[in-house]
Design an enzyme around this catalytic site. Sequence first.
Site, mmCIF file in Angstrom:
data_model
loop_
_atom_site.group_PDB
_atom_site.id
_atom_site.type_symbol
_atom_site.label_atom_id
_atom_site.label_comp_id
_atom_site.label_asym_id
_atom_site.label_seq_id
_atom_site.Cartn_x
_atom_site.Cartn_y
_atom_site.Cartn_z
ATOM 1 N N LYS A 1 0.846 -1.207 0.000
ATOM 2 C CA LYS A 1 0.000 0.000 0.000
ATOM 3 C C LYS A 1 0.878 1.253 0.000
ATOM 4 O O LYS A 1 0.585 2.226 -0.697
ATOM 5 C CB LYS A 1 -0.928 -0.008 1.226
ATOM 6 C CG LYS A 1 -2.026 -1.069 1.143
ATOM 7 C CD LYS A 1 -2.699 -1.293 2.492
ATOM 8 C CE LYS A 1 -3.541 -2.562 2.476
ATOM 9 N NZ LYS A 1 -3.949 -3.012 3.821
ATOM 10 N N GLN B 1 -5.385 -2.325 10.178
ATOM 11 C CA GLN B 1 -4.857 -3.530 9.539
ATOM 12 C C GLN B 1 -5.317 -4.778 10.311
ATOM 13 O O GLN B 1 -5.092 -4.889 11.508
ATOM 14 C CB GLN B 1 -3.316 -3.458 9.499
ATOM 15 C CG GLN B 1 -2.669 -4.552 8.693
ATOM 16 C CD GLN B 1 -2.987 -4.466 7.191
ATOM 17 O OE1 GLN B 1 -3.004 -3.392 6.595
ATOM 18 N NE2 GLN B 1 -3.253 -5.611 6.582
ATOM 19 N N ASP C 1 -11.880 1.060 3.907
ATOM 20 C CA ASP C 1 -12.040 -0.390 3.746
ATOM 21 C C ASP C 1 -13.512 -0.814 3.664
ATOM 22 O O ASP C 1 -13.813 -1.979 3.401
ATOM 23 C CB ASP C 1 -11.399 -1.129 4.938
ATOM 24 C CG ASP C 1 -9.968 -1.581 4.653
ATOM 25 O OD1 ASP C 1 -9.596 -1.674 3.467
ATOM 26 O OD2 ASP C 1 -9.232 -1.856 5.622
#
Length: 288
Positions: A50, A94, A117
């Site tokens: 990322k 995460q 997300d």
Amino acid sequence: MSATILDGRKTRDERVPELAKRVSALSSTPTLAIIQAGNRDDSNSYINAKKAFGKKIGVNVKHIQVLETVPQSELISIVQECNADVTIQGIIVQLPLPIEIDDDAVIDSILPSKDVDALTAHSVKRWLDGNEDALLPATARGIRTLLKSYKIDLFGKKVAVIGRSTLVGKPVIAMCLNENATVTVCHSKTQDLAKETKVADVVICVAGKPGLIQKKNVKKGQVIIDVGINTLVGEKLDDEIETKKLVGDVDFEAVNKVVAAITPVPGGVGPMTVLSLFENLMDLCEKK
Ligand code: NAD
């Protein structure tokens, strides 16, 4: 004859200039915050991917890493600081988090307007509803983009999705339903997997089980999307160093000789997931 390779790297690269243009059209450089508790190897490599992609398109990636022993309340405070920080437009927690931490409590503390997300309860309801401007979790969005770029339409097709996790399987199922496919969901308790997959036009495998999809599971003309990312220990070099090999859930060598189109691993859904995450970020930035 071999199948058409649905090339995620090529499709991603084709979309990079457009995405970089969207970034440069913003009044200031956007920032994506990634909050990591612990130091897992797999999480580190996803975060590195990322960071590298962010750099390529001109997005700041702010990596906030804390110890695995971080109390849940502290993790939520970090999310809240990012919520309040006007220089941050997107927040990722995460996953997986350490086992003692309640994922939902942490994820739901992300402001919906920064939920890149699309995993907060607010966002999940929107993509489940098939709301037109709902953000989709990145892997599901990436699969949709890849299929569209190869002119594969899910409308009215029979799709078998293997896997029903909240993180990946369910968003993929919802995406297929929203695209008007007829969806069969298979999972670890499915009695006869081959019977279900063989009647599908499109098979999307999200199980994390190397070799799960073999020749006996597929038929001529199908499209196979392999979402699995599994690390196998390969040959030992000089009897000492173990090599690692990345494979999907599909036995690529056997299956690609039968079906019409297939994604490779690596180089299929993985690159599309990273691209889609940043497309989600841009959608959030442009909404403001
Ligand atoms: P998970 O373990 O949470 O879920 C796996 C699902 O597969 C479960 O629903 C289970 O019922 C099903 N399953 C397991 N064994 C099965 C079997 N033998 N037959 C049928 N179904 C079976 O995993 P996850 O988080 O959903 O991830 C799945 C895979 O996708 C992993 O390999 C992960 O690394 C990969 N992944 C890839 C990307 C990408 O960008 N390519 C992104 C996220 C996850």
